[in-house]
Design a protein around this motif. Structure first.
Motif, mmCIF file in Angstrom:
data_model
loop_
_atom_site.group_PDB
_atom_site.id
_atom_site.type_symbol
_atom_site.label_atom_id
_atom_site.label_comp_id
_atom_site.label_asym_id
_atom_site.label_seq_id
_atom_site.Cartn_x
_atom_site.Cartn_y
_atom_site.Cartn_z
ATOM 1 N N ALA A 456 -23.870 0.611 -22.411
ATOM 2 C CA ALA A 456 -23.126 0.408 -20.972
ATOM 3 C C ALA A 456 -23.754 0.631 -19.934
ATOM 4 C CB ALA A 456 -21.689 1.340 -21.106
ATOM 5 N N LEU A 457 -24.900 1.446 -20.074
ATOM 6 C CA LEU A 457 -25.691 1.833 -18.754
ATOM 7 C C LEU A 457 -27.371 1.334 -19.216
ATOM 8 C CD1 LEU A 457 -24.212 5.303 -18.013
ATOM 9 C CD2 LEU A 457 -23.384 3.017 -16.912
ATOM 10 N N THR A 458 -28.280 1.108 -18.093
ATOM 11 C CA THR A 458 -29.287 1.087 -18.194
ATOM 12 C C THR A 458 -30.055 2.131 -17.187
ATOM 13 O OG1 THR A 458 -29.413 -1.217 -18.768
ATOM 14 C CG2 THR A 458 -31.492 -0.307 -17.945
ATOM 15 N N THR A 590 -40.090 2.288 -20.858
ATOM 16 C CA THR A 590 -39.803 2.428 -19.385
ATOM 17 C C THR A 590 -38.641 2.615 -19.156
ATOM 18 O OG1 THR A 590 -39.866 0.129 -19.295
ATOM 19 C CG2 THR A 590 -41.889 1.264 -19.072
ATOM 20 N N LEU A 591 -37.553 2.526 -19.834
ATOM 21 C CA LEU A 591 -36.039 2.532 -19.706
ATOM 22 C C LEU A 591 -35.400 3.198 -20.810
ATOM 23 C CD1 LEU A 591 -34.517 -0.049 -21.212
ATOM 24 C CD2 LEU A 591 -35.878 -1.216 -19.490
ATOM 25 N N TYR A 592 -34.096 3.411 -20.602
ATOM 26 C CA TYR A 592 -33.153 3.851 -21.756
ATOM 27 C C TYR A 592 -31.880 2.970 -21.723
ATOM 28 C CZ TYR A 592 -36.275 7.784 -22.236
ATOM 29 O OH TYR A 592 -37.521 8.585 -22.527
ATOM 30 N N GLN A 593 -31.657 2.589 -23.040
ATOM 31 C CA GLN A 593 -30.260 2.142 -23.108
ATOM 32 C C GLN A 593 -29.335 3.258 -23.489
ATOM 33 O OE1 GLN A 593 -29.283 -1.534 -22.515
ATOM 34 N NE2 GLN A 593 -31.593 -1.683 -21.758
ATOM 35 N N ASP A 618 -32.566 6.148 -12.074
ATOM 36 C CA ASP A 618 -32.039 4.836 -11.335
ATOM 37 C C ASP A 618 -31.014 4.291 -12.638
ATOM 38 O OD1 ASP A 618 -31.578 2.534 -9.929
ATOM 39 O OD2 ASP A 618 -33.467 1.772 -10.515
ATOM 40 N N VAL A 619 -29.839 4.474 -12.467
ATOM 41 C CA VAL A 619 -28.725 4.122 -13.397
ATOM 42 C C VAL A 619 -28.005 2.884 -12.835
ATOM 43 C CG1 VAL A 619 -26.805 5.128 -14.733
ATOM 44 C CG2 VAL A 619 -28.343 6.462 -13.817
ATOM 45 N N HIS A 620 -27.876 1.905 -13.882
ATOM 46 C CA HIS A 620 -27.217 0.881 -13.433
ATOM 47 C C HIS A 620 -26.359 0.445 -14.667
ATOM 48 C CE1 HIS A 620 -29.465 -0.616 -10.192
ATOM 49 N NE2 HIS A 620 -30.928 -0.313 -10.753
ATOM 50 N N THR A 621 -24.869 -0.154 -14.286
ATOM 51 C CA THR A 621 -24.197 -0.714 -15.224
ATOM 52 C C THR A 621 -24.733 -1.851 -16.073
ATOM 53 O OG1 THR A 621 -22.687 -1.617 -13.718
ATOM 54 C CG2 THR A 621 -22.091 0.752 -14.461
ATOM 55 N N VAL A 622 -24.540 -2.121 -17.206
ATOM 56 C CA VAL A 622 -24.965 -3.240 -17.842
ATOM 57 C C VAL A 622 -23.836 -4.457 -17.682
ATOM 58 C CG1 VAL A 622 -25.121 -4.676 -20.188
ATOM 59 C CG2 VAL A 622 -25.941 -2.514 -19.649
ATOM 60 N N THR A 623 -24.102 -5.518 -16.814
ATOM 61 C CA THR A 623 -23.168 -6.532 -16.509
ATOM 62 C C THR A 623 -22.620 -7.312 -17.929
ATOM 63 O OG1 THR A 623 -24.318 -6.818 -14.817
ATOM 64 C CG2 THR A 623 -22.874 -8.626 -15.400
#
Length: 767
Positions: A456-458, A590-593, A618-623
């Protein structure tokens, strides 16, 4: 002519409900087709408009700083070049939101590929820190002209001078960095360059990319973006909505044509004596045909004009995407032609189906043929013909005669019964398809993990945080269920004609939960899963080996499964982070799912993690792609309403035909001792049996058809088959039950009136 109009007016007063339903059904069909056309235009023309006005490049090549890209201007088929422009990959923040961006050193005067300003102004040498943002990036950052951007990890700031639209791939927080056009003096640490190629023949894009790779070397090119990819991404879900509307509109048009044909045929059978009288008083066969033909053309024309008028007057006022689509479509040169051609085509189609049925009315003889008074050795006529052996056995077993005779009336005449069932089953079948589309979209929302979105988040972290600290921060949140380290890079495919997304998520000890439609998850070294778009692009299947390059480093992977991929048009190949690191030690996480617990709110979790990281995360919701398909739910409701109207017209036709044909059997039924209530039950049972057969047929054919259509759309979009979800069996059972109960309730009143007719009226009907 006067007599024709009087007869048509009298017939209209007698069948007002049928005329109303036919007009409404035509209006709904034409409205669906007009909306489909508008959405197709909305999907294609905004990007096409920007591409033409900016003289956009057909190919954008991101290369190393050392690449001698000047040689590309002399390649065969290259009309002009944009750039080269130095680029710097960085991260900017604004209003508490951060985004990965590409700073592009752009001169003030650009001959090709210059973005189209929508607000503010273009770059100014007098303002060395003034930049222009791509519109989707500006929306994500909530930035407007005059706002200030901060480069993460530095004290540098940039001032937003303007916002522009571009024909290049738009900003996506998980895949595509945002474009920031900046003066060359603002790009302090360039780490690459980009050049655009405008071709004389856009169809030669793949060949041009191959030549460019040959000239520069595969290791010099990091990413390739073509105009086809940008157009497909810009069209997005709008084209899908247009396809769905068009499909259902055409299906409803066919169903409406068949309903009109059946209505006229049934009315002709019920008005043979009236038609004979018309001919006896001087009507020619051509005049009789014209009476029926012009009547139903008038109904269709009224509905089509109503739909076109509503679309013209109120279409742009519709909320959301449909209103925007119609507003844009109305400004296109082809709008007037489509607004006239689509209703005209619908009316002509209905007229063609009407003419075939009306032609039969012209063949009715001027002297009515006497109905046989006896059947089978002078006995009283039996409803629908001679009773079959099963029916006689059922009567011998004391099954209520109303049920036996009703079933017999419904299916005694096989050709006519099958035709009635088929006409009624078609709208019911399309309703089942619409329900399946609704259920599939709901599944995208309720179970994103099953359609390729388990995370749900990146989360991206600052360079100062190591893996252990990041995992500790994520583990402290009570709603985080799991976190998978990963990396995503662009890779050149074999043939070097395009780039794909190469992903390494999870580890062998803690594998990433891929949503698989075929094969198995990657477990061993060099094993991977791929999306449908990549399989189509490379023309490979599960079980094949593929080779790709990241820079100069090859990656050779064994595809062991097909995953459902909703991003990058399915052109994705995924393996474990361990495998990528073994093949290329420079590829590290380089990122975490981040996967959340059931019921957790992604937006709230993103805010908590951002606060817990003190600006270091830097947290983004997955579209979710289903968010863009939300208008399809409203489309499904409208389609179901139109199809229900068509089904109602067909049902009224079937009821009317059963009642009229039962009038001559009324004497026989009363002679064998049936009461008016039992005679009413015969008609109700016949209607219920016909509707039940149609509901079973529509459900049995509609469910697999819906799966095939939805999965075919998934394959064509790159997501792949395996996303279709049929309605729950309980809902299908409720749908069939409601159709049968509604049909029997609708037939009760006309059946009761016919059963209580006077004997004198009945004798006149069969005389």
């Amino acid at each position: 002519m006067r007599a024709t109009l009087r007869w048509a007016h009298s017939d209209l007063r007698t069948h007002r409900g049928e005329a109303l339903f036919l007009g409404l059904a035509t209006a709904g069909i034409v409205l669906s087709l007009l909306l489909a056309t508008a959405l197709f235009g909305y999907a294609t023309n905004p990007w096409q408009r920007v591409f033409e006005q900016t003289r956009g490049a057909h190919v954008w090549l991101h290369t190393a700083r050392s690449a001698k890209v000047g040689k590309l201007a002399g390649l065969d088929g290259v009309e002009s070049v944009a750039g080269p422009y130095a680029t710097e990959a960085t991260t900017v923040t604004s209003h508490g939101t951060r985004a990965a961006v590409e700073l592009r050193a752009t001169p003030q005067h650009v001959s090709a590929g210059r973005p189209l300003l929508v607000s503010g102004r273009w770059l100014d040498p007098a303002n060395p820190d003034g930049v222009v943002l791509e519109s989707h990036l500006a929306h994500a950052l909530l930035a407007e002209p005059g706002d200030t951007l901060t480069l993460l990890g530095t004290a540098r700031t940039l001032t937003v001078l303007g916002v522009a639209e571009s024909d290049e791939p738009r900003y996506d927080p998980d895949e595509q960095p945002g474009l920031v056009w900046a003066p060359p003096t603002a790009v302090h640490s360039p780490n690459g360059q980009v050049i655009g190629l405008r071709l004389t023949n856009p169809d030669d894009t793949d060949y041009a990319v191959q030549r460019a790779v040959t000239v520069l070397g595969a290791g010099a090119i990091g990413e390739v973006a073509t105009w086809q990819q940008a157009r497909a991404e810009a069209q997005g879900d709008n084209r899908l909505l247009g396809q769905v509307l068009g499909l259902f509109g055409l299906g409803a048009l066919i169903a409406a044509g068949l309903a009109v044909h059946g209505a006229i045929t049934t009315r002709i059978r019920g008005h043979l004596r009236d038609i004979s009288i018309l001919k006896a008083i001087g009507f020619t066969p051509g005049q009789v045909v014209r009476v029926f033909l012009l009547q139903h053309i008038a109904y269709a024309l009224l509905g089509a004009v109503t739909a076109a008028t509503l679309t013209r007057a109120l279409g742009s006022r519709l909320p959301g995407r449909l209103g925007d689509a119609i507003g844009l479509w109305q400004g296109l040169p082809s709008h007037a032609v489509a607004l006239a051609a689509i209703p005209a085509a619908a009316v002509l189609f209905i007229a063609a189906t009407t003419a075939l049925a009306a032609w039969r009315a012209g063949r009715v003889p001027p002297v009515p043929m006497p109905l046989p008074s006896v059947r089978g050795g002078g006995t009283a006529p039996q409803p629908g013909g001679r009773l079959s052996a099963p029916a006689r056995r059922a009567l011998g077993m004391r099954v209520p005669p109303a049920l036996v005779l009703g079933w017999h009336v419904a299916f005694a005449r096989r050709a006519r019964s099958l035709t009635a069932v088929a006409r009624l089953a078609l709208p019911l079948l399309l309703i089942v398809v619409a329900m399946s589309a609704w259920t599939t979209i709901s599944r995208f929302h309720s179970e994103p993990g099953r359609i390729g979105l388990p995370a749900a988040l990146t989360v991206h972290a600052d360079a100062g945080l190591d893996d252990r600290e990041i995992r500790a921060l994520l583990a402290r949140d009570p709603q985080v269920a799991a976190a998978y380290p990963g990396v995503e890079v662009a890779a050149l495919v074999p043939g070097q004609t395009a780039t794909i997304a190469l992903r390494g998520f999870g580890t062998r000890r803690d594998p990433y939960p891929y949503a698989l439609a075929e094969g198995r998850p990657p477990r061993g070294s060099d094993e991977a899963v791929a999306g449908q778009g990549l399989l189509d692009l490379l023309d490979v299947r599960v079980g094949d080996w593929v080779r790709m390059t990241v820079g100069n480093q090859p990656q050779i992977l064994h595809i062991v499964g097909r995953s459902i991929e909703t991003e990058n048009a399915g052109r994705v190949i995924s393996t474990s982070l361990d495998t990528l690191h073994e093949n290329d030690p420079q590829l590290t996480g380089t990122l975490y799912q981040v996967r959340l617990r059931p019921g957790a709110d992604p937006d709230q979790a993103a805010r908590r993690l951002t606060a817990a990281g003190d600006g270091r995360l830097d947290v983004h919701t997955v579209t979710n792609p289903a968010d863009g398909l939300s208008p399809l739910r409203g489309v499904a409701v409208g389609v179901i309403a139109v199809l229900a109207l068509i089904g109602l017209v067909e049902l009224l036709t079937a009821i009317g035909g059963t009642v009229r044909e039962g009038e001559r059997d009324l004497l026989a039924l009363k002679a064998i001792g049936l009461s008016p209530r039992q005679i009413t039950a015969v008609t109700i049972t016949a209607t219920g049996c016909t509707t039940l057969a149609a509901a079973l047929t529509g459900t049995a054919l509609g469910a697999p058809l819906a799966h095939w259509l939805i999965n075919a759309q998934g394959r064509s979009s790159g997501i792949g088959a395996g996303i279709a979800q049929g309605p729950p069996p309980a809902l299908l059972l409720l749908f069939g039950t409601a159709a049968v109960l509604g049909a029997t309730a609708l037939s009760a009143l006309p059946a009761a009136r016919a059963a209580r007719r006077r004997l004198a009226d009945t004798l006149s009907a069969v005389a």
